[in-house]
Design a protein around this motif. Structure first.
Motif, PDB file in Angstrom:
ATOM      1  N   HIS A 197      12.967  23.842  31.037  1.00  6.71           N
ATOM      2  CA  HIS A 197      12.776  22.486  31.424  1.00  6.71           C
ATOM      3  C   HIS A 197      13.252  21.673  30.531  1.00  6.71           C
ATOM      4  CE1 HIS A 197      11.129  18.886  33.099  1.00  6.71           C
ATOM      5  NE2 HIS A 197      11.137  19.601  34.201  1.00  6.71           N
ATOM      6  N   MET A 198      14.365  20.768  31.136  1.00  7.24           N
ATOM      7  CA  MET A 198      15.058  19.941  30.261  1.00  7.24           C
ATOM      8  C   MET A 198      14.054  19.003  29.343  1.00  7.24           C
ATOM      9  SD  MET A 198      18.129  20.451  30.261  1.00  7.24           S
ATOM     10  CE  MET A 198      18.629  19.141  29.139  1.00  7.24           C
ATOM     11  N   SER A 199      12.924  18.692  29.736  1.00  7.48           N
ATOM     12  CA  SER A 199      11.899  18.047  28.902  1.00  7.48           C
ATOM     13  C   SER A 199      11.917  18.421  27.477  1.00  7.48           C
ATOM     14  CB  SER A 199      10.560  17.864  29.510  1.00  7.48           C
ATOM     15  OG  SER A 199       9.950  19.301  29.555  1.00  7.48           O
ATOM     16  N   ILE A 200      12.010  19.930  27.193  1.00  7.12           N
ATOM     17  CA  ILE A 200      11.858  20.637  25.892  1.00  7.12           C
ATOM     18  C   ILE A 200      13.067  20.006  24.920  1.00  7.12           C
ATOM     19  CG2 ILE A 200      12.015  22.620  24.746  1.00  7.12           C
ATOM     20  CD1 ILE A 200      10.383  23.887  26.820  1.00  7.12           C
ATOM     21  N   PRO A 201      14.302  20.140  25.434  1.00  7.66           N
ATOM     22  CA  PRO A 201      15.511  19.518  24.480  1.00  7.66           C
ATOM     23  C   PRO A 201      15.362  18.089  24.327  1.00  7.66           C
ATOM     24  CG  PRO A 201      16.495  20.516  26.561  1.00  7.66           C
ATOM     25  CD  PRO A 201      14.927  20.869  26.529  1.00  7.66           C
ATOM     26  N   VAL A 202      14.825  17.419  25.228  1.00  3.27           N
ATOM     27  CA  VAL A 202      14.931  15.999  25.316  1.00  3.27           C
ATOM     28  C   VAL A 202      13.904  15.513  24.226  1.00  3.27           C
ATOM     29  CG1 VAL A 202      14.437  13.810  26.357  1.00  3.27           C
ATOM     30  CG2 VAL A 202      15.767  15.565  27.387  1.00  3.27           C
ATOM     31  N   LEU A 203      12.692  16.011  24.487  1.00  2.09           N
ATOM     32  CA  LEU A 203      11.648  15.675  23.452  1.00  2.09           C
ATOM     33  C   LEU A 203      12.260  16.161  21.913  1.00  2.09           C
ATOM     34  CD1 LEU A 203       8.397  16.390  25.634  1.00  2.09           C
ATOM     35  CD2 LEU A 203       9.382  14.075  24.683  1.00  2.09           C
ATOM     36  N   MET A 204      12.641  17.407  21.939  1.00  3.67           N
ATOM     37  CA  MET A 204      13.057  17.834  20.653  1.00  3.67           C
ATOM     38  C   MET A 204      14.098  16.991  20.085  1.00  3.67           C
ATOM     39  SD  MET A 204      14.592  21.754  19.922  1.00  3.67           S
ATOM     40  CE  MET A 204      13.328  22.459  20.575  1.00  3.67           C
ATOM     41  N   CYS A 205      14.930  16.549  20.702  1.00  5.48           N
ATOM     42  CA  CYS A 205      15.969  15.671  20.108  1.00  5.48           C
ATOM     43  C   CYS A 205      15.451  14.271  19.795  1.00  5.48           C
ATOM     44  CB  CYS A 205      17.113  15.481  21.136  1.00  5.48           C
ATOM     45  SG  CYS A 205      18.124  16.806  21.293  1.00  5.48           S
ATOM     46  N   LEU A 206      14.489  13.612  20.405  1.00  5.47           N
ATOM     47  CA  LEU A 206      13.790  12.489  20.140  1.00  5.47           C
ATOM     48  C   LEU A 206      12.977  12.635  18.723  1.00  5.47           C
ATOM     49  CD1 LEU A 206      12.552  11.221  23.480  1.00  5.47           C
ATOM     50  CD2 LEU A 206      14.465  10.163  22.151  1.00  5.47           C
ATOM     51  N   VAL A 207      12.099  13.630  18.637  1.00  4.24           N
ATOM     52  CA  VAL A 207      11.262  13.859  17.483  1.00  4.24           C
ATOM     53  C   VAL A 207      12.299  14.238  16.317  1.00  4.24           C
ATOM     54  CG1 VAL A 207       9.965  15.512  16.394  1.00  4.24           C
ATOM     55  CG2 VAL A 207       9.423  14.768  18.835  1.00  4.24           C
ATOM     56  N   TYR A 208      13.486  14.892  16.381  1.00  9.41           N
ATOM     57  CA  TYR A 208      13.981  15.207  15.223  1.00  9.41           C
ATOM     58  C   TYR A 208      15.125  14.421  14.804  1.00  9.41           C
ATOM     59  CZ  TYR A 208      12.838  20.189  14.929  1.00  9.41           C
ATOM     60  OH  TYR A 208      12.267  21.256  14.594  1.00  9.41           O
ATOM     61  N   PHE A 209      15.407  13.278  15.973  1.00 16.62           N
ATOM     62  CA  PHE A 209      16.261  12.144  15.442  1.00 16.62           C
ATOM     63  C   PHE A 209      15.306  11.239  14.505  1.00 16.62           C
ATOM     64  CE2 PHE A 209      17.720   8.013  16.543  1.00 16.62           C
ATOM     65  CZ  PHE A 209      19.030   7.828  16.078  1.00 16.62           C
ATOM     66  N   MET A 210      14.118  10.924  15.009  1.00 17.92           N
ATOM     67  CA  MET A 210      13.085  10.176  14.405  1.00 17.92           C
ATOM     68  C   MET A 210      12.892  10.632  13.093  1.00 17.92           C
ATOM     69  SD  MET A 210      11.325   7.279  14.472  1.00 17.92           S
ATOM     70  CE  MET A 210      11.487   6.614  16.142  1.00 17.92           C
ATOM     71  N   GLY A 211      12.738  11.793  13.064  1.00 13.97           N
ATOM     72  CA  GLY A 211      12.518  12.483  11.665  1.00 13.97           C
ATOM     73  C   GLY A 211      13.592  12.352  10.881  1.00 13.97           C
ATOM     74  N   PHE A 212      14.803  12.397  11.321  1.00 12.38           N
ATOM     75  CA  PHE A 212      16.122  12.360  10.434  1.00 12.38           C
ATOM     76  C   PHE A 212      16.009  10.629  10.004  1.00 12.38           C
ATOM     77  CE2 PHE A 212      20.566  10.640  10.782  1.00 12.38           C
ATOM     78  CZ  PHE A 212      21.008  11.655   9.530  1.00 12.38           C
ATOM     79  N   LEU A 213      15.973   9.869  10.737  1.00 13.06           N
ATOM     80  CA  LEU A 213      15.823   8.523  10.428  1.00 13.06           C
ATOM     81  C   LEU A 213      14.647   8.190   9.141  1.00 13.06           C
ATOM     82  CD1 LEU A 213      16.134   6.324  13.581  1.00 13.06           C
ATOM     83  CD2 LEU A 213      18.079   7.177  11.983  1.00 13.06           C
ATOM     84  N   LEU A 214      13.492   8.794   9.166  1.00 19.58           N
ATOM     85  CA  LEU A 214      12.545   8.587   8.244  1.00 19.58           C
ATOM     86  C   LEU A 214      13.029   9.294   7.147  1.00 19.58           C
ATOM     87  CD1 LEU A 214       9.433   8.805  10.566  1.00 19.58           C
ATOM     88  CD2 LEU A 214      10.147   6.927   9.548  1.00 19.58           C
ATOM     89  N   ASN A 215      13.356  10.625   7.162  1.00 19.03           N
ATOM     90  CA  ASN A 215      13.721  11.295   5.958  1.00 19.03           C
ATOM     91  C   ASN A 215      14.887  10.830   5.632  1.00 19.03           C
ATOM     92  OD1 ASN A 215      11.923  13.934   5.446  1.00 19.03           O
ATOM     93  ND2 ASN A 215      12.060  13.668   7.778  1.00 19.03           N
ATOM     94  N   PHE A 216      15.878  10.225   6.061  1.00 22.26           N
ATOM     95  CA  PHE A 216      17.039   9.635   5.267  1.00 22.26           C
ATOM     96  C   PHE A 216      16.768   8.449   4.552  1.00 22.26           C
ATOM     97  CE2 PHE A 216      20.523   6.674   5.390  1.00 22.26           C
ATOM     98  CZ  PHE A 216      21.673   7.299   4.904  1.00 22.26           C
ATOM     99  N   PHE A 217      15.785   7.701   5.429  1.00 27.87           N
ATOM    100  CA  PHE A 217      15.244   6.392   4.534  1.00 27.87           C
ATOM    101  C   PHE A 217      14.490   6.846   3.150  1.00 27.87           C
ATOM    102  CE2 PHE A 217      12.228   3.117   3.848  1.00 27.87           C
ATOM    103  CZ  PHE A 217      12.858   2.108   3.834  1.00 27.87           C
ATOM    104  N   SER A 218      13.572   7.887   3.222  1.00 27.25           N
ATOM    105  CA  SER A 218      12.828   8.408   2.276  1.00 27.25           C
ATOM    106  C   SER A 218      13.852   8.913   1.136  1.00 27.25           C
ATOM    107  CB  SER A 218      12.041   9.513   2.783  1.00 27.25           C
ATOM    108  OG  SER A 218      10.984   9.071   3.750  1.00 27.25           O
ATOM    109  N   LEU A 219      14.689   9.674   1.386  1.00 30.12           N
ATOM    110  CA  LEU A 219      15.803  10.043   0.664  1.00 30.12           C
ATOM    111  C   LEU A 219      16.554   9.065  -0.037  1.00 30.12           C
ATOM    112  CD1 LEU A 219      17.335  13.317   2.588  1.00 30.12           C
ATOM    113  CD2 LEU A 219      15.901  13.234   0.336  1.00 30.12           C
ATOM    114  N   TRP A 220      16.676   7.896   0.664  1.00 28.58           N
ATOM    115  CA  TRP A 220      17.537   6.548   0.153  1.00 28.58           C
ATOM    116  C   TRP A 220      16.875   5.946  -0.866  1.00 28.58           C
ATOM    117  CZ3 TRP A 220      16.204   1.380   0.380  1.00 28.58           C
ATOM    118  CH2 TRP A 220      17.198   0.629  -0.082  1.00 28.58           C
ATOM    119  N   ILE A 221      15.323   5.844  -0.554  1.00 31.68           N
ATOM    120  CA  ILE A 221      14.151   5.461  -1.561  1.00 31.68           C
ATOM    121  C   ILE A 221      14.061   6.202  -2.858  1.00 31.68           C
ATOM    122  CG2 ILE A 221      11.676   5.282  -2.089  1.00 31.68           C
ATOM    123  CD1 ILE A 221      12.814   3.057  -0.197  1.00 31.68           C
TER     124      ILE A 221
END
Length: 322
Positions: free
Chosen positions: A16-40
């Motif tokens: 079901h396409m909900s799996i890749p959609v949710l996966m992309c949303l979660v990992y994109f949010m994680g990427f933003l948070l971790n990129f910010f953490s690495l910057w800190i």
């Protein structure tokens, strides 16, 4: 409905396409948070403690799965047909696995580091030595690289029916590889780190019950260490437990009950869904840095030109136990 071929292989089904959609949303949010953490870590903290080095490596490992998430979305959108070739398939598997189990290892090392600082605060320990921690982290990264190389040999993409599969339990030719690697991952990559972290938590909890003549500031540090390890255990339970349970169930089914294709398909769907839950650790780990590291917390709200001044490490404060 029996989705098996004449040879007995379970033919793959579209997810079901909900799996890749949710996966992309979660990992994109994680990427933003971790990129910010690495910057800190890199730009706002002028001095690192041993604990900071471990947290930085955890943030780095959390970012590993982000580049391959769009490829997974394309894979599911094309009806579980992998169009990117064997090399990219194994890179995808290696990065995802290194993210999940690299995170588990560094969470465990953070727990152990806090345990040594609280329970054995008055004893010399190599876990308090930044030089040793750097070598230890380098060893973990070398282990993850070696672990990734296994996938290049053991789990390539293969043709199943009319589609090319990448990390699918429908790849019956890789059943033995799935079973062997799965058993190693669940024992060494999950149960062992979980056991070590749980032991550290209860050791700290027991130590806190024996506190005597301790300052308010020192007690605050100890309680913060306990909460930090507790957060590590929560991440293990919420993020990594479902993935390891569903994969273990899947490899048992494909190894001993390959004729039950409907079970294989259901468990595989659950396994893909567990990637989404496992990806939540990328979003939860920055919370760990904020509430577990005073230096990180002090640097977080400050956006002045001057980096945050180094403070005494939380784990270097030595209250009196007993």
């Amino acid at each position: 409905m029996n989705n098996s071929s004449d040879s007995g292989t379970c033919l793959p089904i579209a997810q079901h396409m909900s799996i890749p959609v949710l996966m992309c949303l979660v990992y994109f949010m994680g990427f933003l948070l971790n990129f910010f953490s690495l910057w800190i870590f890199c730009c706002r903290m002028s001095s690192w403690s041993a604990g900071t080095i471990l947290q930085f490596c955890l943030a780095l490992s959390d970012a590993l799965g982000t580049p391959v998430t769009p490829l997974i979305a394309v894979y599911f959108a094309m009806g579980n047909n992998w169009p990117f070739g064997t090399v990219v398939c194994t890179v995808k598997i290696a990065l995802l696995s290194s993210q999940f189990y690299g995170s588990a290892i560094f969470l465990t090392l953070i727990s152990f580091h806090r345990y040594k600082a609280v329970v054995h605060f008055n004893k010399s320990s190599r876990m308090k030595n930044k030089s040793f921690i750097k070598k230890l982290c380098a060893g973990v990264w070398l282990f993850l690289i070696a672990h990734s190389l296994v996938y290049f040999v053991a789990i390539p993409s293969t043709k199943v029916g009319k589609v090319t599969q990448c990390l699918s339990f429908s790849q019956s030719s890789l059943t033995n590889s799935f079973f062997t690697i799965g058993c190693v991952l669940v024992s060494v990559g999950f149960l062992l780190p979980l056991s070590i972290s749980a032991t550290c938590y209860f050791q700290i909890k027991n130590a806190l019950t024996r506190l005597n003549n301790i300052t308010t500031k020192s007690l605050k540090v100890k309680l913060k260490s306990q909460r930090m390890i507790q957060m590590c255990l929560i991440i293990f339970g919420i993020c990594f437990l479902p993935m390891n349970v569903t994969r273990t169930a899947a490899i048992v089914i494909i190894k001993f009950y390959p004729e039950h294709c409907h079970m294989v398909h259901h468990v595989q769907t659950a396994y893909y869904a567990s990637w989404i839950v496992a990806g939540l650790n990328c979003c939860l780990d920055p919370v760990l840095y904020y509430f577990g590291s005073q230096n990180f917390k002090d640097a977080f709200p400050s956006f002045k030109a001057k980096p945050a001044e180094p403070q005494q490490s939380d784990t270097e404060m030595t209250p009196n136990l007993m």
